[in-house]
Motif scaffolding. Structure first.
Motif, PDB file in Angstrom:
ATOM      1  N   LEU A 139       4.968  12.907-101.130  1.00  0.00           N
ATOM      2  CA  LEU A 139       5.290  12.109-102.363  1.00  0.00           C
ATOM      3  C   LEU A 139       6.651  11.255-101.910  1.00  0.00           C
ATOM      4  O   LEU A 139       7.564  11.791-101.776  1.00  0.00           O
ATOM      5  N   TRP A 140       6.570   9.858-102.224  1.00  0.00           N
ATOM      6  CA  TRP A 140       7.393   8.919-102.022  1.00  0.00           C
ATOM      7  C   TRP A 140       7.931   8.454-103.543  1.00  0.00           C
ATOM      8  O   TRP A 140       7.166   7.947-104.238  1.00  0.00           O
ATOM      9  N   ALA A 141       9.197   9.004-103.652  1.00  0.00           N
ATOM     10  CA  ALA A 141       9.782   8.465-105.032  1.00  0.00           C
ATOM     11  C   ALA A 141       8.910   8.805-106.159  1.00  0.00           C
ATOM     12  O   ALA A 141       8.302   7.971-106.889  1.00  0.00           O
ATOM     13  N   PRO A 142       8.340  10.146-106.213  1.00  0.00           N
ATOM     14  CA  PRO A 142       7.234  10.264-107.307  1.00  0.00           C
ATOM     15  C   PRO A 142       7.585  10.430-108.707  1.00  0.00           C
ATOM     16  O   PRO A 142       8.752  11.009-109.007  1.00  0.00           O
ATOM     17  N   LEU A 200       5.923  17.047 -98.502  1.00  0.00           N
ATOM     18  CA  LEU A 200       7.079  16.288 -98.138  1.00  0.00           C
ATOM     19  C   LEU A 200       7.503  15.533 -99.267  1.00  0.00           C
ATOM     20  O   LEU A 200       6.669  14.811 -99.665  1.00  0.00           O
ATOM     21  N   LEU A 201       8.702  15.472 -99.923  1.00  0.00           N
ATOM     22  CA  LEU A 201       9.169  14.564-100.905  1.00  0.00           C
ATOM     23  C   LEU A 201      10.269  13.749 -99.838  1.00  0.00           C
ATOM     24  O   LEU A 201      11.181  14.118 -99.451  1.00  0.00           O
ATOM     25  N   LYS A 232      12.344  18.096 -98.364  1.00  0.00           N
ATOM     26  CA  LYS A 232      12.671  16.858 -98.819  1.00  0.00           C
ATOM     27  C   LYS A 232      13.488  16.056 -97.937  1.00  0.00           C
ATOM     28  O   LYS A 232      14.003  16.552 -97.057  1.00  0.00           O
ATOM     29  N   GLU A 233      13.460  14.700 -97.855  1.00  0.00           N
ATOM     30  CA  GLU A 233      14.373  13.738 -97.386  1.00  0.00           C
ATOM     31  C   GLU A 233      15.105  12.913 -98.228  1.00  0.00           C
ATOM     32  O   GLU A 233      14.157  12.057 -98.883  1.00  0.00           O
ATOM     33  N   VAL A 234      16.160  12.820 -98.413  1.00  0.00           N
ATOM     34  CA  VAL A 234      16.974  11.779 -99.405  1.00  0.00           C
ATOM     35  C   VAL A 234      17.587  10.826 -98.627  1.00  0.00           C
ATOM     36  O   VAL A 234      18.559  11.314 -97.726  1.00  0.00           O
ATOM     37  N   ILE A 235      17.267   9.662 -98.937  1.00  0.00           N
ATOM     38  CA  ILE A 235      17.626   8.445 -97.996  1.00  0.00           C
ATOM     39  C   ILE A 235      18.883   7.760 -98.728  1.00  0.00           C
ATOM     40  O   ILE A 235      18.609   7.188 -99.734  1.00  0.00           O
ATOM     41  N   THR A 255       8.676  10.777 -92.276  1.00  0.00           N
ATOM     42  CA  THR A 255       7.429  11.205 -92.734  1.00  0.00           C
ATOM     43  C   THR A 255       6.675  11.571 -91.394  1.00  0.00           C
ATOM     44  O   THR A 255       5.749  12.382 -91.440  1.00  0.00           O
ATOM     45  N   VAL A 256       6.640  10.724 -90.382  1.00  0.00           N
ATOM     46  CA  VAL A 256       5.843  10.878 -89.135  1.00  0.00           C
ATOM     47  C   VAL A 256       6.269  12.151 -88.568  1.00  0.00           C
ATOM     48  O   VAL A 256       5.518  12.951 -88.305  1.00  0.00           O
TER      49      VAL A 256
END
Length: 274
Positions: A139-142, A200-201, A232-235, A255-256
């Motif tokens: 989920l990207w910026a869901p 994954l967020l 989660k990954e916060v960019i 993500t990969v």
């Protein structure tokens, strides 16, 4: 290798692009590969802002994944009029895409991944919560509150005009009451408990469309499930569409790497005998 296809979804023909995994040897249709199905967001398309989904799909295919990205009805090159249906239609269309993907002999049914961005994140999650064929979510910026979040994007004036006059123009899309009414019926934060796969967020700190706080809330609630991990990954300084080169690189690498690590763990676990 990429191929443009058309997938039948009820009354509509949905435009889609299928990416085959890049391997050192020629693609072997007798092998079974994991597949990533990309769900775009509100009034989007399978190309994505700044070609986000094209770049993503090609990166995933380089790492051994099949990828299927498609246009929801009324978007991109698909049939239909966006806004004459609602969120339940997006879920139904996603299920038709799953049907198509799993009809391919080269797809591993145990490695089906839905990737959703923004409203597509909510669509992917709600589909996964009711369809056990989905094994993994990215989920990207869901979106977390479909009605509130989308009305914030369109503006209250567009919403009110649609509800009182039967339709309203938003960027050339004709939004009708049924569209807004459907958004009130779904609560992704409530329904996520029905999905027991891994998640994954990814979210950017400079997202001014969907608050990054949602990702922290999503993870907290995913952690309350009995099964399935959630990372989660916060960019830092990433915006809603990860438009800078630096944020895009972090988005794709994280993500990969997460997907490949998940594959490795499952292979290692399958080697254990109790």
């Amino acid at each position: 290798m990429e191929r443009t296809i058309t997938i039948k979804s009820g009354q509509w023909n949905l435009a889609a692009t299928l990416h085959y995994p890049e391997t050192n040897e020629n693609f072997n249709s007798r092998e079974r590969y994991p597949i990533i199905i990309i769900c775009h967001g509100f009034v989007g398309s399978r190309i994505g802002t700044d070609r986000l989904f094209v770049k993503s799909a090609r990166e995933f295919s380089k790492n051994g994944y099949m990828v299927l990205r498609f246009d929801y009805a009324g978007c991109g090159e698909s049939d239909g009029e966006y806004g004459e249906t609602g969120l339940e239609s997006f879920i139904e269309q996603t299920r038709y895409i799953l049907d198509y993907a799993l009809d391919m002999d080269c797809v591993d049914p145990e490695r089906v991944i839905l990737l959703g961005h923004s409203l597509g994140g909510a669509s992917a999650l709600l589909t996964a919560a009711s369809d056990k064929r989905v094994k993994t979510l990215v989920l990207w910026a869901p979106v977390a509150h479909p009605y509130t979040d989308i009305v914030k994007i369109t503006g209250r004036d567009v919403h009110d005009k649609a509800m009182t006059q039967g339709s309203a123009d938003y960027l050339g899309y004709n939004l009708r009451p049924v569209f807004f009414e459907s958004l009130t019926k779904y609560q992704p934060l409530r329904d996520l408990k029905d999905f027991n796969g891994d998640v994954l967020l990814v979210h950017g700190t400079s997202d001014d469309v969907i608050p990054v706080d949602y990702t922290f809330l999503y993870q907290k609630l995913f952690w309350t499930r009995y099964d399935g991990q959630c990372d989660k990954e916060v960019i830092l300084q990433g915006d809603h569409t990860f438009s800078s080169q630096s944020s895009l690189t972090v988005l794709l690498n994280s993500t990969v790497n997460w997907l490949l690590e998940l594959e490795r763990k499952k292979r290692d676990w399958n080697g254990w005998v109790i």
